[in-house]
Write an enzyme that holds these catalytic residues in place. Structure first.
Site, PDB file in Angstrom:
ATOM      1  CG  ASN A   1     -16.520  -9.011 -73.775  1.00  0.00           C
ATOM      2  OD1 ASN A   1     -16.493  -7.653 -73.422  1.00  0.00           O
ATOM      3  ND2 ASN A   1     -14.896 -10.062 -73.849  1.00  0.00           N
TER       4      ASN A   1
ATOM      5  CE  LYS B   1     -12.890  -9.322 -77.644  1.00  0.00           C
ATOM      6  NZ  LYS B   1     -13.040 -10.961 -78.807  1.00  0.00           N
TER       7      LYS B   1
ATOM      8  CD  GLU C   1     -19.040 -26.310 -82.865  1.00  0.00           C
ATOM      9  OE1 GLU C   1     -17.796 -27.542 -82.820  1.00  0.00           O
ATOM     10  OE2 GLU C   1     -19.804 -26.605 -83.377  1.00  0.00           O
TER      11      GLU C   1
ATOM     12  CG  ASP D   1     -10.994 -15.244 -82.189  1.00  0.00           C
ATOM     13  OD1 ASP D   1     -12.059 -15.550 -81.716  1.00  0.00           O
ATOM     14  OD2 ASP D   1      -9.890 -16.376 -82.453  1.00  0.00           O
TER      15      ASP D   1
ATOM     16  N   GLY E   1     -10.118  -9.124 -69.035  1.00  0.00           N
ATOM     17  CA  GLY E   1      -9.149 -10.168 -69.128  1.00  0.00           C
ATOM     18  C   GLY E   1      -7.519 -10.276 -68.959  1.00  0.00           C
TER      19      GLY E   1
ATOM     20  CG  ASP F   1      -5.918  -5.568 -71.017  1.00  0.00           C
ATOM     21  OD1 ASP F   1      -5.039  -6.390 -71.406  1.00  0.00           O
ATOM     22  OD2 ASP F   1      -7.410  -5.137 -71.418  1.00  0.00           O
TER      23      ASP F   1
ATOM     24  CE  LYS G   1      -6.770  -3.001 -73.931  1.00  0.00           C
ATOM     25  NZ  LYS G   1      -7.341  -3.558 -73.205  1.00  0.00           N
TER      26      LYS G   1
ATOM     27  CG  HIS H   1      -4.652  -7.003 -79.395  1.00  0.00           C
ATOM     28  ND1 HIS H   1      -3.974  -5.737 -78.090  1.00  0.00           N
ATOM     29  CD2 HIS H   1      -5.413  -7.415 -79.173  1.00  0.00           C
ATOM     30  CE1 HIS H   1      -5.213  -6.305 -77.218  1.00  0.00           C
ATOM     31  NE2 HIS H   1      -6.285  -7.204 -78.220  1.00  0.00           N
TER      32      HIS H   1
END
Length: 233
Positions: A9, A12, A38, A67, A180, A182, A202, A207
């Site tokens: 991503n 990110k 996975e 994650d 996402g 947001d 932000k 988080h």
């Protein structure tokens, strides 16, 4: 110092490069490394560690993995760890064929599912007893579990949240920043969404930003030195 970021991503990567400006952040794709583990964990932490270990075994260098996802109180915490795969109430954990649902459609599904849940009635008092619904019926939070893996069995974990709520209709989604969910995610004061924040704003309250600062504290403390040092670039 180069730190591998266990993701494909690019959003990110951009955020982490801004927060960890003293380090060189590299994704597997930047170096042509095949990486698609996975994610079989049942929590954000478990999936983060799975990704960190999978990449470490390929590069044998410091790896940072996270994650994260959005958790809506009235939906029992959904979509949670399945935020990236969420495909509405019929397929909250992802479609059977594994295809990614476009983000705009995910946003629509989430607002619709939340409105339906509220329409059926939500036991807000029971939820408050569990520490939920801090911002009313539409209360939600982002969660990020982050792992910095220094060696095979040496790592530090930080898990943080960003509290807020979900807009009442898809027409109220707004903002061009972030990514996402947001544009749906209202800050506690209800005035702006996460997508309306500057990158600096932000990162200060998100988080991911809060979890990363805990990781930075661990690095600066010296307890995670890799071969004697984890130097900045």
């Amino acid at each position: 110092m180069k730190i591998y970021l266990a993701t494909s991503n690019q959003n990110k990567k951009r955020e982490m490069s801004e927060i960890l400006s003293g380090y060189t952040i590299v994704t597997p794709g930047d170096e042509g490394i095949d990486f698609n583990p996975e994610e079989t964990g049942s929590t954000f932490y478990e999936n983060s560690l799975i990704k960190a270990r999978a990449l470490w075994h390929k590069v044998h260098a410091p790896v940072l993995a996270d994650d994260s996802g959005i958790c809506v109180d009235a939906l029992g915490g959904r979509p949670g760890i399945y935020s990236a795969r969420y495909a509405g109430p019929l397929y909250p954990n992802g479609t059977p064929d594994g295809k990614k649902t476009p983000q705009a459609k995910q946003n629509e599904y989430l607002v619709e599912e939340l409105n339906a849940a509220i329409g059926k009635g939500v036991d807000i008092e029971k939820g408050k007893a569990l520490g939920l619904f801090r911002h009313g019926l539409r209360s939600a939070h982002y969660t990020c579990a982050m792992v910095l893996l220094i060696d095979r069995d040496r790592f530090v974990v930080a898990e943080e949240t960003m509290e807020g709520s979900i807009v009442s209709s898809i027409e109220e989604a707004r903002g061009n920043g972030g990514f996402g969910y947001d544009p749906l995610f209202l800050l506690p004061d209800g005035k702006r969404t996460s997508a309306q924040l500057t990158d600096e704003e932000k990162n200060a309250i998100s988080h991911r930003g809060k979890a990363t600062r805990i990781i930075i504290q661990a690095i600066n403390s010296g307890i995670l030195n890799f071969n004697g040092t984890l130097e900045k670039k």
